[in-house]
Write an enzyme that holds these catalytic residues in place. Structure first.
Site, mmCIF file in Angstrom:
data_model
loop_
_atom_site.group_PDB
_atom_site.id
_atom_site.type_symbol
_atom_site.label_atom_id
_atom_site.label_comp_id
_atom_site.label_asym_id
_atom_site.label_seq_id
_atom_site.Cartn_x
_atom_site.Cartn_y
_atom_site.Cartn_z
ATOM 1 C CB CYS A 48 19.883 -11.145 17.601
ATOM 2 S SG CYS A 48 19.380 -9.941 16.353
ATOM 3 C CB CYS A 51 24.651 -15.840 18.312
ATOM 4 S SG CYS A 51 24.987 -17.007 16.990
ATOM 5 C CG HIS A 52 23.914 -11.754 20.468
ATOM 6 N ND1 HIS A 52 25.168 -11.246 20.730
ATOM 7 C CD2 HIS A 52 23.768 -11.727 19.124
ATOM 8 C CE1 HIS A 52 25.750 -10.915 19.582
ATOM 9 N NE2 HIS A 52 24.923 -11.202 18.595
ATOM 10 C CG MET A 102 28.461 -8.926 14.468
ATOM 11 S SD MET A 102 26.908 -9.462 15.205
ATOM 12 C CE MET A 102 25.811 -8.289 14.421
ATOM 13 C CG HIS A 338 26.853 -25.459 19.720
ATOM 14 N ND1 HIS A 338 25.887 -24.509 19.890
ATOM 15 C CD2 HIS A 338 26.727 -25.881 18.444
ATOM 16 C CE1 HIS A 338 25.194 -24.373 18.774
ATOM 17 N NE2 HIS A 338 25.684 -25.194 17.876
ATOM 18 C CG HIS A 380 29.567 -26.167 14.407
ATOM 19 N ND1 HIS A 380 28.950 -27.126 13.643
ATOM 20 C CD2 HIS A 380 28.570 -25.455 14.986
ATOM 21 C CE1 HIS A 380 27.626 -26.985 13.760
ATOM 22 N NE2 HIS A 380 27.385 -25.975 14.574
#
Ligand code: DHE
Length: 556
Positions: A48, A51-52, A102, A338, A380
């Site tokens: 997790c 991403c979080h 998600m 990113h 991306h």
């Protein structure tokens, strides 16, 4: 979009990370035993945190704090949090994912684990410890001192065409001779290596693991091996070197996810020299305690790195000519920076602010943001792809995780001013879930994968577009089938096209199951026929591949 959990898999080693402050669990959060907390913490870091965020403030994924509050532009307040969502709703989200992006975990986590994670994220997040210069120095090892290393290349490998290949789940990198397709050496590295970058001279490969272990490989040794190592953070994704004339191979720089900081090391020994924190204000003027370092790229025309800070959306141009008096020029772009790459002139760096659906364009000559370009959902690019479009002139290309298009952005403000920093074309891709696009100055093709697409056939294939007519549907190559490998339970995701040094071959990894023998399939770029399947019992979960010459010179 629903994709599989493999995308999210984060640093295993983070799970083993010590925690300085034991969590102050929220009063009305579901209770957990110590053993349950330990298990949940491990799963959180594996699945997790990427991403979080460690502090769960959200980035590509949503905020997962028990309670959050924010003031909107009109002064009104918005609040939410995992406590408000509650156990049942959280279990459903974890199991089945959401339309917001998600992923579903019902095939990765058991029902009990899903129940555990739903309880865990209603509790206050743990705050991991910091990582000081003294601690970093303790992890520093030089296996082969500089004066014991060869003074010339001791092997017969064509170093220009060697590939450094991430073997993700074995914590190794395979060095493969691009001419003979033989595996030259498999070296132990950090956990789930993220990227390899090459020194300016082409002699050294720098490899960064998700556990923050940076390994330095000397390609001049008879059998290339790791000559130095240092842990730069508990969790990391990026590394580059000093490439400007006079600074070749002098420094390495690595970006930390936790703690949020970048570190500068001696290029030949990895001796830690400086750590710089990236904590600070977001572009919206809010303090962020966890602004992770995303992509880093070295300029070839200045003693400078472009360092992109994910959560704050701040881009830093870091002048490394005087480390004691380090000069940082910081400018605002958009949150959630990113990955990215240079335009063909290597003056502009284009970086995806992925959860903001934008691409930021950095002008390294004027030292400012040239543009913020709106794009389709979740760009991306990897390093992107540069080519001359028949109508729009020079363009840089990104794929999207969240949309079924490939976006072309004009990059020539001199001769194609009207197209510069605009989306000049969106090519219809085979589906969402693209991670990487690639071309080469000598190629007539644009390659794009779709490993995160929920359709098995698409995830296992790559699409090849003809640059001369991008409106034509692509040629689809089913890489998994072309590999001749037997069917396995796990999908074999075709990922990360990478060209050979001469631009005539394209190498695609098959990212298979955790323990399955897999392969890299090499295609002839002109005929699109399979040239070679590189497979070996040790070829497990190959993902990123970095051709030495193309990576060293930023050719993509
Ligand atoms: Fe990556 C690049 C972060 C998941 C393969 N990845 C990058 C970069 C960042 C990043 C910041 C840019 C580095 C640079 O240029 O300096 N990646 C992250 C994550 O935070 C994320 C989403 C979740 C995580 O927990 O790590 C993530 N990445 C993945 C994967 O699951 C991939 C597909 C497979 C793997 O090996 O883990 C993956 N990322 C890559 C590759 C690159 C990369 C191959 C380099 C692309 C290039 O051509 O340079």
């Amino acid at each position: 979009m629903k994709t599989r959990g493999t995308w999210l898999a984060s640093a295993l080693a983070m799970a083993a990370m010590p925690f300085a402050i034991s969590s102050a669990f929220a009063a009305d959060a579901p209770s957990m035993t110590d053993a349950e907390k330990a298990t949940a913490k491990k799963i959180y870091f594996e699945r997790c945190a990427g991403c979080h965020g460690v502090l769960r403030k959200g980035a590509t994924g949503k905020n997962l704090e028990p309670h959050w509050e924010k003031t909107l532009k009109d002064g009104s307040k918005l609040e939410g949090g995992t406590l408000k969502l509650g156990q049942n709703r959280l279990e459903k989200i974890i199991a089945y994912g959401t339309e917001g992006g998600m992923v579903n975990f019902d095939d990765i986590l058991t029902k009990d684990e899903i129940n555990l994670m739903a309880r865990y994220i209603q509790n206050t997040p743990d705050v991991p410890p910091e990582f000081s210069m003294a601690e970093m120095k303790e992890t520093w090892k030089v296996m082969v001192p500089v004066d014991k290393r060869p003074t010339k290349q001791m092997n017969k490998i064509n170093l220009k065409n060697i590939f450094s290949v991430t073997l993700r789940d074995t914590g190794e990198v395979a060095l493969i001779d691009g001419d003979t397709k033989e595996i030259v050496s498999i070296v132990k590295t950090g956990y789930a290596v993220h990227i390899s970058r090459i020194s300016a001279s082409g002699r050294y490969v720098y490899v960064i693991g998700r556990d923050g272990r940076l390994s330095l490989i000397d390609l001049w040794m008879e059998k290339p091996a790791v000559v130095a190592e240092v842990k730069v953070a508990f969790d990391a994704r990026s590394v580059d070197t000093s490439k400007f004339k006079g600074f070749e191979d002098k420094y390495a720089v690595a970006g930390g996810y936790w703690p949020p900081q970048y570190s500068i090391m001696d290029g030949a020994t990895l001796e830690p020299l400086k750590i710089v924190s990236t904590r600070g204000m977001t572009v919206d003027g809010e303090y962020h305690p966890e602004p992770r370092v995303a992509s880093i790229v070295a300029s070839q025309t200045k003693p400078e790195w472009v360092i992109n800070i994910k959560e704050t959306g701040q881009i830093k141009l870091v002048d490394y000519s005087d480390l004691k008096n380090l000069k940082e020029t910081t400018f605002e772009s958009a949150k959630f920076l990113h990955d990215g790459g240079w335009d063909s002139t290597q003056r502009y760096f284009l970086v995806a602010a992925n959860a903001s659906n934008k691409v930021a364009v950095v002008d390294t000559v004027e030292r400012k943001l040239a543009a913020l370009v709106d794009t389709a959902k979740i760009p991306h690019p990897g390093r992107g792809a540069n080519f001359v479009h028949p109508t729009y002139g020079p363009v840089w290309t990104t794929g999207h995780l969240g949309a079924d298009v490939i976006t072309l952005i004009g990059t020539d403000p001199e001769k194609h001013k009207d197209n510069a920093w605009k989306v000049v074309q969106e090519i219809k891709h085979v589906g969402a879930g693209n991670l990487f696009v690639k071309t080469h100055p000598k190629s007539k093709h644009l390659w794009a994968d779709a490993p995160q697409n929920p359709e098995k056939a698409l995830a296992e294939s790559v699409a090849v577009y003809a640059i001369a007519d991008l409106s034509k549907p692509p040629v689809m190559l089913n890489v998994a089938k072309d590999s001749g490998l037997p069917e396995t339970k796990a999908i074999k995701r075709a990922v990360h096209p990478e060209y050979s040094a001469d631009g005539t071959e394209v190498w695609i990894s098959l990212w298979g199951g955790k323990t399955d023998q897999s392969a890299i399939v090499v295609y002839d770029d002109a005929t699109l026929k399979v040239k070679k399947v590189i497979t070996d019992p040790k070829m497990i979960t190959p993902t990123g591949k970095f051709n030495l010459y193309n990576t060293q010179h930023d050719i993509y």
